[in-house]
Design a protein around this motif. Structure first.
Motif, PDB file in Angstrom:
ATOM      1  N   LEU A  44       1.184  -1.423   0.037  1.00  0.00           N
ATOM      2  CA  LEU A  44      -0.237  -0.062   0.454  1.00  0.00           C
ATOM      3  C   LEU A  44       0.747   1.108   0.006  1.00  0.00           C
ATOM      4  CD1 LEU A  44      -2.807  -1.225   2.140  1.00  0.00           C
ATOM      5  CD2 LEU A  44      -2.876  -1.154   0.080  1.00  0.00           C
ATOM      6  N   ILE A  49      -3.027   4.271   2.773  1.00  0.00           N
ATOM      7  CA  ILE A  49      -3.496   4.505   4.262  1.00  0.00           C
ATOM      8  C   ILE A  49      -4.074   5.323   4.636  1.00  0.00           C
ATOM      9  CG2 ILE A  49      -1.824   4.106   6.045  1.00  0.00           C
ATOM     10  CD1 ILE A  49       0.148   2.690   4.370  1.00  0.00           C
ATOM     11  N   GLN A  52      -7.512   4.804   3.378  1.00  0.00           N
ATOM     12  CA  GLN A  52      -8.203   3.883   4.481  1.00  0.00           C
ATOM     13  C   GLN A  52      -8.524   4.036   5.867  1.00  0.00           C
ATOM     14  OE1 GLN A  52      -9.289   0.804   3.161  1.00  0.00           O
ATOM     15  NE2 GLN A  52      -8.626   2.143   1.042  1.00  0.00           N
ATOM     16  N   VAL A  53      -7.761   5.177   6.239  1.00  0.00           N
ATOM     17  CA  VAL A  53      -7.884   5.738   7.863  1.00  0.00           C
ATOM     18  C   VAL A  53      -8.535   7.167   8.052  1.00  0.00           C
ATOM     19  CG1 VAL A  53      -6.382   3.713   9.088  1.00  0.00           C
ATOM     20  CG2 VAL A  53      -6.015   5.928   8.375  1.00  0.00           C
ATOM     21  N   LEU A  81       0.038   3.792  13.009  1.00  0.00           N
ATOM     22  CA  LEU A  81      -0.011   2.189  12.176  1.00  0.00           C
ATOM     23  C   LEU A  81       1.628   1.406  12.532  1.00  0.00           C
ATOM     24  CD1 LEU A  81      -2.045   4.857   9.307  1.00  0.00           C
ATOM     25  CD2 LEU A  81      -3.187   3.950  11.381  1.00  0.00           C
ATOM     26  N   TYR A  83       2.836  -1.668  10.682  1.00  0.00           N
ATOM     27  CA  TYR A  83       2.201  -3.429   9.088  1.00  0.00           C
ATOM     28  C   TYR A  83       3.821  -3.671   9.484  1.00  0.00           C
ATOM     29  CZ  TYR A  83       2.999  -5.081   4.939  1.00  0.00           C
ATOM     30  OH  TYR A  83       3.058  -6.729   3.610  1.00  0.00           O
ATOM     31  N   TRP A 139      -1.622  -5.629  10.349  1.00  0.00           N
ATOM     32  CA  TRP A 139      -2.014  -3.927  10.574  1.00  0.00           C
ATOM     33  C   TRP A 139      -2.584  -3.894  12.037  1.00  0.00           C
ATOM     34  CZ3 TRP A 139      -0.245  -0.455   8.054  1.00  0.00           C
ATOM     35  CH2 TRP A 139      -0.234  -0.494   6.425  1.00  0.00           C
ATOM     36  N   SER A 158      -9.614  -2.016   6.944  1.00  0.00           N
ATOM     37  CA  SER A 158      -9.883  -1.702   6.411  1.00  0.00           C
ATOM     38  C   SER A 158      -8.072  -1.725   5.552  1.00  0.00           C
ATOM     39  CB  SER A 158     -10.235  -0.160   6.332  1.00  0.00           C
ATOM     40  OG  SER A 158     -10.022   0.747   5.148  1.00  0.00           O
ATOM     41  N   LEU A 159      -7.482  -1.522   6.606  1.00  0.00           N
ATOM     42  CA  LEU A 159      -5.926  -1.735   5.548  1.00  0.00           C
ATOM     43  C   LEU A 159      -5.862  -2.520   5.464  1.00  0.00           C
ATOM     44  CD1 LEU A 159      -4.593   0.572   8.375  1.00  0.00           C
ATOM     45  CD2 LEU A 159      -4.315   0.959   6.182  1.00  0.00           C
ATOM     46  N   THR A 163      -4.787  -4.331   1.867  1.00  0.00           N
ATOM     47  CA  THR A 163      -3.538  -4.802   1.146  1.00  0.00           C
ATOM     48  C   THR A 163      -3.967  -6.603   0.560  1.00  0.00           C
ATOM     49  OG1 THR A 163      -2.978  -4.372   3.393  1.00  0.00           O
ATOM     50  CG2 THR A 163      -1.696  -6.738   2.319  1.00  0.00           C
TER      51      THR A 163
END
Length: 169
Positions: A44, A49, A52-53, A81, A83, A139, A158-159, A163
């Motif tokens: 992403l 990113i 999505q947030v 966040l 990952y 995530w 959502s993340l 992905t």
């Protein structure tokens, strides 16, 4: 100081999840046409990113295979966040780690992958989603205010959906 503590905590969690202290990162074996999950910080872009947030932008804090960002919410709160793509990890191992640290877990199936939510009962503003895909992808979303809103689980999911979508699923 706060960033150092967050990075130290993220490193400790990842070390526990990975069960590895050598610092050596293996490159994944990829089929032609599949995304390189270790190029940049996963599949992403920073723009995706942020979208999505629901924030204007994120600022990268670290690089692969564990990557972190921060984002400022309109409420003047900050969200962290994280990952992580861990090649040799399994959901069974992550469940053991979660249990050892007292996290609540909830199993899920996302698209065709098994996975789980991680929730820290001491921090309603923190939630992670992990799925199994050539190891595990996680995530983790944490509202620094520790507030349950905006929903960190919804943001983590959502993340993850974004992905897995990039991953061609």
């Amino acid at each position: 100081m706060r960033t150092a503590v967050r990075l130290g905590l993220a490193a400790a969690i990842v070390a526990a999840l990975a069960g590895c202290t050598s610092g050596h990162q293996d490159s994944p074996v990829r089929a032609a046409g599949t995304p390189d999950l270790l190029a940049g910080c996963g599949p992403l872009t920073d723009r995706v990113i942020a979208d999505q947030v629901h924030v204007p932008q994120v600022r990268p804090q670290t690089r692969p295979t564990v990557c972190t960002w921060t984002a400022d919410l309109p409420s003047e709160d900050t969200v962290d966040l994280t990952y992580a793509w861990l090649r040799d990890d399994t959901l069974a191992r992550d469940l053991q780690v979660a249990n050892r640290f007292g996290y609540r877990t909830e199993k899920l199936v996302l698209m065709k992958f098994g996975g789980m939510y991680w929730r820290d009962p001491r921090d309603p503003g923190s939630c992670a989603v992990t799925t199994a895909d050539s190891g595990t992808i996680t995530w983790w979303v944490q509202n620094r205010s520790r507030a349950a809103e905006p929903d960190p689980c919804a943001a983590a999911m959502s993340l993850m959906r974004a992905t897995l979508s990039v991953d061609g699923i």
